[in-house]
Scaffold this motif. Structure first.
Motif, PDB file in Angstrom:
ATOM      1  N   PHE A 330       0.827  -1.210   0.000  1.00  0.00           N
ATOM      2  CA  PHE A 330       0.000   0.000   0.000  1.00  0.00           C
ATOM      3  C   PHE A 330       0.859   1.257   0.000  1.00  0.00           C
ATOM      4  O   PHE A 330       0.584   2.221  -0.721  1.00  0.00           O
ATOM      5  N   GLY A 331       1.913   1.285   0.823  1.00  0.00           N
ATOM      6  CA  GLY A 331       2.729   2.484   0.945  1.00  0.00           C
ATOM      7  C   GLY A 331       3.327   2.921  -0.374  1.00  0.00           C
ATOM      8  O   GLY A 331       3.288   4.109  -0.734  1.00  0.00           O
ATOM      9  N   VAL A 332       3.895   1.990  -1.135  1.00  0.00           N
ATOM     10  CA  VAL A 332       4.480   2.331  -2.432  1.00  0.00           C
ATOM     11  C   VAL A 332       3.388   2.748  -3.419  1.00  0.00           C
ATOM     12  O   VAL A 332       3.552   3.718  -4.174  1.00  0.00           O
ATOM     13  N   SER A 333       2.264   2.057  -3.409  1.00  0.00           N
ATOM     14  CA  SER A 333       1.156   2.410  -4.300  1.00  0.00           C
ATOM     15  C   SER A 333       0.635   3.814  -3.991  1.00  0.00           C
ATOM     16  O   SER A 333       0.312   4.591  -4.907  1.00  0.00           O
ATOM     17  N   TRP A 334       0.574   4.145  -2.723  1.00  0.00           N
ATOM     18  CA  TRP A 334       0.075   5.459  -2.305  1.00  0.00           C
ATOM     19  C   TRP A 334       1.015   6.566  -2.771  1.00  0.00           C
ATOM     20  O   TRP A 334       0.570   7.585  -3.323  1.00  0.00           O
ATOM     21  N   MET A 335       2.312   6.391  -2.561  1.00  0.00           N
ATOM     22  CA  MET A 335       3.267   7.404  -3.002  1.00  0.00           C
ATOM     23  C   MET A 335       3.229   7.570  -4.517  1.00  0.00           C
ATOM     24  O   MET A 335       3.322   8.692  -5.036  1.00  0.00           O
ATOM     25  N   THR A 336       3.074   6.474  -5.237  1.00  0.00           N
ATOM     26  CA  THR A 336       3.006   6.550  -6.693  1.00  0.00           C
ATOM     27  C   THR A 336       1.769   7.308  -7.138  1.00  0.00           C
ATOM     28  O   THR A 336       1.819   8.116  -8.079  1.00  0.00           O
ATOM     29  N   ALA A 337       0.639   7.079  -6.471  1.00  0.00           N
ATOM     30  CA  ALA A 337      -0.589   7.798  -6.817  1.00  0.00           C
ATOM     31  C   ALA A 337      -0.453   9.296  -6.559  1.00  0.00           C
ATOM     32  O   ALA A 337      -0.871  10.125  -7.380  1.00  0.00           O
ATOM     33  N   LEU A 338       0.133   9.668  -5.417  1.00  0.00           N
ATOM     34  CA  LEU A 338       0.335  11.083  -5.129  1.00  0.00           C
ATOM     35  C   LEU A 338       1.267  11.720  -6.156  1.00  0.00           C
ATOM     36  O   LEU A 338       1.002  12.825  -6.657  1.00  0.00           O
ATOM     37  N   HIS A 339       2.361  11.065  -6.469  1.00  0.00           N
ATOM     38  CA  HIS A 339       3.314  11.583  -7.446  1.00  0.00           C
ATOM     39  C   HIS A 339       2.667  11.750  -8.813  1.00  0.00           C
ATOM     40  O   HIS A 339       2.937  12.710  -9.538  1.00  0.00           O
ATOM     41  N   GLN A 340       1.789  10.837  -9.147  1.00  0.00           N
ATOM     42  CA  GLN A 340       1.138  10.849 -10.453  1.00  0.00           C
ATOM     43  C   GLN A 340       0.062  11.925 -10.552  1.00  0.00           C
ATOM     44  O   GLN A 340      -0.103  12.547 -11.608  1.00  0.00           O
ATOM     45  N   GLU A 341      -0.669  12.174  -9.484  1.00  0.00           N
ATOM     46  CA  GLU A 341      -1.871  12.996  -9.563  1.00  0.00           C
ATOM     47  C   GLU A 341      -1.719  14.421  -9.040  1.00  0.00           C
ATOM     48  O   GLU A 341      -2.520  15.280  -9.402  1.00  0.00           O
ATOM     49  N   ILE A 342      -0.737  14.694  -8.194  1.00  0.00           N
ATOM     50  CA  ILE A 342      -0.660  16.003  -7.529  1.00  0.00           C
ATOM     51  C   ILE A 342       0.429  16.858  -8.173  1.00  0.00           C
ATOM     52  O   ILE A 342       1.561  16.408  -8.321  1.00  0.00           O
ATOM     53  N   PRO A 343       0.133  18.115  -8.550  1.00  0.00           N
ATOM     54  CA  PRO A 343       1.160  19.004  -9.111  1.00  0.00           C
ATOM     55  C   PRO A 343       2.287  19.253  -8.110  1.00  0.00           C
ATOM     56  O   PRO A 343       2.062  19.313  -6.902  1.00  0.00           O
ATOM     57  N   GLU A 344       3.513  19.460  -8.641  1.00  0.00           N
ATOM     58  CA  GLU A 344       4.690  19.588  -7.791  1.00  0.00           C
ATOM     59  C   GLU A 344       4.576  20.740  -6.807  1.00  0.00           C
ATOM     60  O   GLU A 344       4.984  20.614  -5.644  1.00  0.00           O
ATOM     61  N   ASP A 345       4.022  21.871  -7.222  1.00  0.00           N
ATOM     62  CA  ASP A 345       3.993  23.040  -6.342  1.00  0.00           C
ATOM     63  C   ASP A 345       2.987  22.916  -5.210  1.00  0.00           C
ATOM     64  O   ASP A 345       2.911  23.783  -4.341  1.00  0.00           O
ATOM     65  N   LYS A 346       2.217  21.829  -5.200  1.00  0.00           N
ATOM     66  CA  LYS A 346       1.240  21.606  -4.124  1.00  0.00           C
ATOM     67  C   LYS A 346       1.540  20.330  -3.336  1.00  0.00           C
ATOM     68  O   LYS A 346       0.775  19.949  -2.448  1.00  0.00           O
ATOM     69  N   LEU A 347       2.654  19.668  -3.632  1.00  0.00           N
ATOM     70  CA  LEU A 347       2.943  18.384  -3.013  1.00  0.00           C
ATOM     71  C   LEU A 347       3.042  18.460  -1.502  1.00  0.00           C
ATOM     72  O   LEU A 347       2.489  17.624  -0.788  1.00  0.00           O
ATOM     73  N   SER A 348       3.748  19.464  -0.982  1.00  0.00           N
ATOM     74  CA  SER A 348       3.937  19.523   0.467  1.00  0.00           C
ATOM     75  C   SER A 348       2.637  19.866   1.185  1.00  0.00           C
ATOM     76  O   SER A 348       2.378  19.353   2.281  1.00  0.00           O
ATOM     77  N   ARG A 349       1.819  20.740   0.590  1.00  0.00           N
ATOM     78  CA  ARG A 349       0.544  21.061   1.247  1.00  0.00           C
ATOM     79  C   ARG A 349      -0.392  19.865   1.249  1.00  0.00           C
ATOM     80  O   ARG A 349      -1.031  19.565   2.265  1.00  0.00           O
ATOM     81  N   VAL A 350      -0.492  19.158   0.123  1.00  0.00           N
ATOM     82  CA  VAL A 350      -1.322  17.957   0.092  1.00  0.00           C
ATOM     83  C   VAL A 350      -0.768  16.914   1.052  1.00  0.00           C
ATOM     84  O   VAL A 350      -1.522  16.243   1.776  1.00  0.00           O
ATOM     85  N   SER A 351       0.554  16.774   1.082  1.00  0.00           N
ATOM     86  CA  SER A 351       1.177  15.847   2.030  1.00  0.00           C
ATOM     87  C   SER A 351       0.847  16.228   3.466  1.00  0.00           C
ATOM     88  O   SER A 351       0.629  15.355   4.312  1.00  0.00           O
ATOM     89  N   ALA A 352       0.807  17.536   3.739  1.00  0.00           N
ATOM     90  CA  ALA A 352       0.486  17.984   5.096  1.00  0.00           C
ATOM     91  C   ALA A 352      -0.939  17.598   5.478  1.00  0.00           C
ATOM     92  O   ALA A 352      -1.193  17.147   6.603  1.00  0.00           O
ATOM     93  N   TYR A 353      -1.899  17.788   4.552  1.00  0.00           N
ATOM     94  CA  TYR A 353      -3.262  17.367   4.845  1.00  0.00           C
ATOM     95  C   TYR A 353      -3.344  15.852   5.005  1.00  0.00           C
ATOM     96  O   TYR A 353      -4.099  15.341   5.848  1.00  0.00           O
TER      97      TYR A 353
END
Length: 431
Positions: A330-353
């Protein structure tokens, strides 16, 4: 592209300078942090504390983590992420060093241990969103999933060694020296992270302030049902698993398993499982990555059930290994989904939520673990933990995007907008 530390003949194309530094630093802190979790619990017990006191110390780390996570995410998307990471490592070094001195030189008071643990949680609140955004921006393209799998395999291997070594050292020399080792690990890792290069990250456009940044991150988060659905799932699952590991596990180990050493080895078996799971994910690329990952969360209920029985130590080791293997899928799949779907300039904010939701209930769960044991009994409380993990995991499978979100060949995290899922399939979508 940044300069590589290793030549192309000895390293994959995606293992650039930043990726190598991030992985090395994470291994160093993983060796220290996983042993320090055991050391902190037994430092409390060695002063005459009970399960409630262990829960209070564990909760005192998570409370500031919850309070400051969203601010940390906004800061990490605005300032150079490596500077945020280094500053957080300095705070963690100072707090763990002070904790170690207290344990080694005298009998620490409960409020002192809670205060120093809270400072460590504050550092983690700023570090985690910055670190996740930095890692995701350090790899690109179709090999991102493999890069994340190798990163997690390396760090989980460090967790394996840290937990086993920490348990053995707590039994041999006491918790104070393990806490001192963790402080030194933060100092070394912070020094490595100071050399990270952020020149490849596009400059951030001037914003309207932190509140506007937080609102933008919130819109990005709530616009994707798969994202907030999994975060709600893990807000409950992490709470009960965290309480079982931080409070009930050491108590069961003390009463039935032989103390800190066997419990450290059990946590090490979980770490060994995560290494195996990450190794599996370097080869396996499930097309419906979140569906496959979510199915692999169900075995996370097994350790709590094993502690409830309690099973013999050998069986517990096997259960922890299986749970670690499957949850790492699950952990690797989750990181791959975030990397695939979230724009780079919003990664840390989405990660924070993501982090905020995932840890928001942990202070309450760990603080209530002792009273719950008194009210219902330790066995019943552990069975409750196991059942809740199964129920919330089954419920998240009702979200269509969890079942249908598919892996794409190229990521969008390098700065282009995320592609809505309904652009690729007739129904459903990510917002």
């Amino acid at each position: 592209m940044t300069e590589r530390l290793a030549s192309p003949a000895t390293a994959p194309a995606w293992a650039g300078r930043n990726y190598t530094l991030l992985t090395t630093a994470a291994i160093v802190t993983g060796l220290g942090a996983n042993g320090s979790l055991i050391a902190a619990a037994f430092a409390v017990l060695d002063t005459g504390g009970d399960g409630g006191d262990v829960g209070l110390v564990a909760a005192s780390r998570t409370v500031p983590l919850v309070v400051f996570l969203l601010i940390g995410g906004a800061v990490a998307d605005r300032l150079p992420r490596h500077r945020v990471m280094v500053a957080a490592n300095i705070l963690n070094f100072l707090s763990q060093a002070a904790f170690a001195v207290l344990v080694l030189t005298g009998e620490p008071r409960l409020w002192q241990m809670m205060l120093l643990t809270a400072l460590g949680g504050t550092g983690q609140a700023f570090f985690s969103p910055a670190a996740e955004g930095m890692l995701m921006s350090s790899v690109q393209g179709a090999q991102a999933g493999r890069a994340f799998a190798f990163f997690r395999m390396a760090t989980q291997g460090a967790a394996l060694g840290g937990a086993a070594l920490g348990g053995a050292l707590v039994a041999a020399v006491g918790p104070g020296w393990v806490l001192a080792f963790d402080a030194a690990a933060f100092a070394v890792a912070g020094s490595l992270r100071a050399f990270l290069d952020v020149g490849h990250i596009p400059p951030r456009a001037p914003g309207e302030g932190m509140l506007a940044d937080l609102r933008e991150g919130w819109r990005e988060f709530t616009g994707r049902p798969w994202l907030w659905g999994v975060v709600v799932q893990f807000s409950l699952a992490n709470a009960v698993v965290g309480a079982a590991d931080a409070v009930y596990g050491p108590l069961v180990a003390r009463d039935s398993l032989g103390g800190a050493g066997p419990w450290g080895l059990a946590l090490g078996a979980f770490g060994a499982g995560t290494v195996a799971g990450a190794l599996l994910m370097t080869r396996w690329k499930p097309r419906r990555l979140l569906f496959a990952g979510t199915l692999c969360v169900f075995p996370l209920a097994l350790p709590s059930a094993a502690l409830a029985v309690p099973v013999p130590v050998g069986v517990l080791y096997a259960v922890m290994f299986v749970a670690g293997t499957t949850v790492e899928v699950f952990g690797v799949s989750w990181m791959t989904a975030l990397h695939q779907e979230i724009p780079e300039d919003k990664l840390s904010r989405v990660s924070a939520y993501d982090w905020f939701g995932s840890v928001s209930l942990m202070p309450l769960a760990t603080a209530l673990a002792g009273p719950a044991e008194s009210a219902f009994g330790r066995t019943q409380a552990l069975w409750g933990c196991a059942v809740l993990v199964v129920v919330v995991t089954a419920m998240v499978l009702l979200i269509p995007d969890i079942r249908t979100l598919t892996r794409r060949g190229e990521s969008v995290a390098a700065g282009s907008p995320a592609v809505p899922a309904d652009a690729e399939r007739p129904v459903g979508g990510l917002g």
